[in-house]
Write a protein that holds these residues in place. Structure first.
Motif, PDB file in Angstrom:
ATOM      1  N   LEU A  73       0.799  -1.225  -0.277  1.00  0.00           N
ATOM      2  CA  LEU A  73      -0.388   0.005  -0.103  1.00  0.00           C
ATOM      3  C   LEU A  73       0.516   1.250  -0.461  1.00  0.00           C
ATOM      4  N   VAL A  74       2.219   1.278   0.142  1.00  0.00           N
ATOM      5  CA  VAL A  74       2.727   2.319   0.513  1.00  0.00           C
ATOM      6  C   VAL A  74       2.823   2.866  -1.236  1.00  0.00           C
ATOM      7  N   PRO A  75       2.912   4.747  -0.828  1.00  0.00           N
ATOM      8  CA  PRO A  75       2.999   4.811  -2.285  1.00  0.00           C
ATOM      9  C   PRO A  75       4.017   5.213  -3.077  1.00  0.00           C
ATOM     10  N   PRO A  76       4.215   5.417  -4.708  1.00  0.00           N
ATOM     11  CA  PRO A  76       4.850   5.615  -5.576  1.00  0.00           C
ATOM     12  C   PRO A  76       6.318   6.372  -4.262  1.00  0.00           C
ATOM     13  N   LEU A  77       7.518   6.421  -4.832  1.00  0.00           N
ATOM     14  CA  LEU A  77       8.442   7.387  -4.041  1.00  0.00           C
ATOM     15  C   LEU A  77       8.712   8.240  -5.397  1.00  0.00           C
TER      16      LEU A  77
ATOM     17  N   ALA B 210      11.263   3.381  -9.601  1.00  0.00           N
ATOM     18  CA  ALA B 210      10.396   2.094 -10.494  1.00  0.00           C
ATOM     19  C   ALA B 210      10.868   0.720  -9.523  1.00  0.00           C
ATOM     20  N   ALA B 211      12.230   0.736 -10.576  1.00  0.00           N
ATOM     21  CA  ALA B 211      13.351  -0.151 -10.340  1.00  0.00           C
ATOM     22  C   ALA B 211      13.102  -0.830  -8.234  1.00  0.00           C
ATOM     23  N   ILE B 212      13.398   0.513  -7.316  1.00  0.00           N
ATOM     24  CA  ILE B 212      13.165   0.127  -6.227  1.00  0.00           C
ATOM     25  C   ILE B 212      11.991  -1.234  -5.744  1.00  0.00           C
ATOM     26  N   ASP B 213      10.801  -0.903  -5.855  1.00  0.00           N
ATOM     27  CA  ASP B 213       9.460  -1.275  -5.559  1.00  0.00           C
ATOM     28  C   ASP B 213      10.085  -2.117  -6.307  1.00  0.00           C
TER      29      ASP B 213
ATOM     30  N   ALA C  74      17.627  -4.171  -2.857  1.00  0.00           N
ATOM     31  CA  ALA C  74      16.903  -2.851  -3.157  1.00  0.00           C
ATOM     32  C   ALA C  74      17.030  -1.840  -2.311  1.00  0.00           C
ATOM     33  N   ARG C  75      18.073  -1.748  -0.585  1.00  0.00           N
ATOM     34  CA  ARG C  75      18.078  -0.824  -0.161  1.00  0.00           C
ATOM     35  C   ARG C  75      19.376  -0.659  -0.182  1.00  0.00           C
ATOM     36  N   GLN C  76      20.762  -0.550  -1.007  1.00  0.00           N
ATOM     37  CA  GLN C  76      21.876  -0.428  -1.967  1.00  0.00           C
ATOM     38  C   GLN C  76      20.634   0.996  -2.693  1.00  0.00           C
ATOM     39  N   MET C  77      20.021   0.480  -3.100  1.00  0.00           N
ATOM     40  CA  MET C  77      19.065   1.459  -4.706  1.00  0.00           C
ATOM     41  C   MET C  77      18.405   2.516  -4.125  1.00  0.00           C
ATOM     42  N   LEU C  78      17.946   2.304  -2.710  1.00  0.00           N
ATOM     43  CA  LEU C  78      16.834   2.944  -2.363  1.00  0.00           C
ATOM     44  C   LEU C  78      17.633   4.614  -1.319  1.00  0.00           C
ATOM     45  N   LEU C  79      19.000   3.982  -1.234  1.00  0.00           N
ATOM     46  CA  LEU C  79      19.700   4.676  -0.215  1.00  0.00           C
ATOM     47  C   LEU C  79      20.815   5.751  -1.331  1.00  0.00           C
ATOM     48  N   ASP C  80      21.290   5.605  -2.333  1.00  0.00           N
ATOM     49  CA  ASP C  80      21.101   5.402  -3.519  1.00  0.00           C
ATOM     50  C   ASP C  80      20.848   6.944  -3.569  1.00  0.00           C
ATOM     51  N   SER C  81      19.137   6.213  -3.694  1.00  0.00           N
ATOM     52  CA  SER C  81      18.113   7.652  -4.761  1.00  0.00           C
ATOM     53  C   SER C  81      18.142   8.605  -3.807  1.00  0.00           C
ATOM     54  N   ALA C  82      18.394   8.469  -2.636  1.00  0.00           N
ATOM     55  CA  ALA C  82      17.979   9.536  -1.353  1.00  0.00           C
ATOM     56  C   ALA C  82      18.421  10.374  -0.848  1.00  0.00           C
ATOM     57  N   ALA C  83      19.940   9.696  -1.483  1.00  0.00           N
ATOM     58  CA  ALA C  83      21.734  10.227  -1.217  1.00  0.00           C
ATOM     59  C   ALA C  83      21.526  11.310  -2.488  1.00  0.00           C
TER      60      ALA C  83
ATOM     61  N   GLY D 240       7.892   8.238   2.461  1.00  0.00           N
ATOM     62  CA  GLY D 240       8.075   6.585   1.903  1.00  0.00           C
ATOM     63  C   GLY D 240       9.793   5.852   1.881  1.00  0.00           C
ATOM     64  N   VAL D 241      10.536   6.790   1.553  1.00  0.00           N
ATOM     65  CA  VAL D 241      11.846   6.096   2.143  1.00  0.00           C
ATOM     66  C   VAL D 241      12.044   5.373   3.265  1.00  0.00           C
ATOM     67  N   GLU D 242      11.521   6.224   4.534  1.00  0.00           N
ATOM     68  CA  GLU D 242      11.933   4.878   5.803  1.00  0.00           C
ATOM     69  C   GLU D 242      11.087   4.212   5.761  1.00  0.00           C
ATOM     70  N   LYS D 243       9.620   4.006   5.137  1.00  0.00           N
ATOM     71  CA  LYS D 243       9.348   2.780   5.222  1.00  0.00           C
ATOM     72  C   LYS D 243       9.365   2.249   4.664  1.00  0.00           C
ATOM     73  N   ARG D 244      10.223   1.693   3.239  1.00  0.00           N
ATOM     74  CA  ARG D 244      11.169   1.339   2.156  1.00  0.00           C
ATOM     75  C   ARG D 244      12.312   0.882   3.327  1.00  0.00           C
ATOM     76  N   ARG D 245      12.756   1.460   3.806  1.00  0.00           N
ATOM     77  CA  ARG D 245      14.145   0.803   4.250  1.00  0.00           C
ATOM     78  C   ARG D 245      14.072   0.003   5.804  1.00  0.00           C
ATOM     79  N   ARG D 246      12.786   0.568   6.385  1.00  0.00           N
ATOM     80  CA  ARG D 246      12.122  -0.585   7.362  1.00  0.00           C
ATOM     81  C   ARG D 246      11.619  -1.845   7.754  1.00  0.00           C
TER      82      ARG D 246
END
Length: 346
Positions: free
Chosen positions: A135-139, A176-179, A202-211, A219-225
């Motif tokens: 249910l988490v909306p897209p980044l 989109a690739a993260i999800d 997924a975590r590496q791509m999420l952290l790189d994108s957020a940086a 959205g970043v925190e919900k996915r990271r957790r």
């Protein structure tokens, strides 16, 4: 349900053939909508309420009556319809919908379809869980915060507008690739090692994108957790004797042949949790039946859960490390405790 089938076809058209989307009213009013800067808005409040209702009450109205989720399910279906309409308007006005958003619409459709199927299931059907990550909306890239004078707040990162549509498309595909990686990890049925590699990617791509981009922090925190919790879950299963490089089904069969009750229990727990999250009622039912035979449900479930966590900690970290951490935590709590005064003693 005919309405759900129609929504599924419309979502598929949004993703694969946005030029074929038919929205007559939007086509007539698109000049006005563009002038006012219309943007698609998606909502999930009703779906979240539906998932919460599922968690509170038994499935398929087994004890709460045939109308157990009828109200919540109807509201979620209406909300999904509104989200699809918003996606179709985006196709007409902008030529298409972002890949992350169209994939998310498909996940919402899967959630509603799964709940509708369970609600119509016969009495005694296996329970099916809905993973909250669906249910988490897209980044999305968020604009910098503005102060009262309209200037960017200190520390806010400005958004660099892409020089062309190709650059914007690359950003869309990266988010989109993260999800997609999270979905692939969630759907991996047998090999925990592969599931862990997908989660770590997924975590590496999420952290790189957020940086690199000012993404929505929620959205970043919900996915990271979520990623961290599932990696820890794999570590716990490995600590219980599961080989992450071997199929869970094969390990369960070997455990039965060897009479290894502990490894069999761990393999069945992993298979049951995965089946529940994917809506595989048949596998969930069979694994739950097997678990009820080898490990009946304890009377005090919360106490049993706490003991299981403590056992996993010892298996993963060792007795000495766990003892040191518990000792340090006790000293920290004691240091933070307010001193006892004379008035308190009286």
């Amino acid at each position: 349900m005919k309405r759900l089938d129609d929504l599924g076809r419309r979502i598929e058209r949004i993703a694969l053939a946005p030029g074929d989307v038919r929205a007559p009213f939007t086509r007539l009013a698109r000049l006005v909508l563009r002038r006012f800067g219309w943007r698609p808005v998606f909502r999930v409040a009703s779906m979240q309420a539906l998932v919460e209702a599922m968690e509170r009450g038994p499935l398929a109205g087994q004890e709460t009556g045939p109308d157990a989720w009828r109200k919540e399910l109807a509201a979620a279906l209406k909300e999904l319809d509104d989200n699809v309409v918003a996606g179709e308007r985006a196709c007409v006005l902008e030529g298409g919908l972002a890949v992350a958003s169209s994939s998310w619409l498909r996940r919402l459709y899967e959630v509603v379809t799964r709940v509708a199927r369970v609600a119509q299931a016969p009495r005694g059907a296996a329970a099916v869980a809905i993973d909250p990550i669906m249910l988490v909306p897209p980044l999305v890239v968020t604009p910098p915060a503005l102060d009262a004078a309209g200037a960017a707040a200190e520390g806010a990162r400005p958004i660099e507008e892409p020089v062309d549509k190709g650059a914007a498309r690359l950003v869309d595909l990266q988010l989109a690739a993260i999800d997609h990686l999270i979905d692939a990890a969630r759907e991996e049925p047998e090999f925990l090692d592969r599931r862990r590699r997908l989660l770590e990617a997924a975590r590496q791509m999420l952290l790189d994108s957020a940086a690199a981009m000012p993404l929505d922090p929620g959205g970043v925190e919900k996915r990271r957790r979520w990623i961290a919790e599932h990696i820890v879950r794999i570590d716990r299963l490995q600590g219980a004797g599961i080989d992450p490089a071997v199929s869970l089904r094969h390990q369960a069969q070997r455990a039965v042949a060897a009479g290894d009750r502990r490894r069999l229990h761990a393999a069945l727990v992993a298979m049951n949790a995965h089946a529940l999250s994917l809506g595989d009622a048949a596998t969930a039912g069979r694994s739950a039946d097997a678990l009820s035979i080898i490990a009946p449900a304890p009377m005090h479930a919360e106490r049993h859960r706490q003991r299981s966590l403590e056992r996993s900690q010892r298996e993963l970290l060792g007795e000495e490390v766990v003892r040191e951490v518990q000792s340090a935590a006790a000293r920290g709590r004691a240091a933070l405790r307010p001193p006892v005064t004379a008035e308190d003693r009286e």
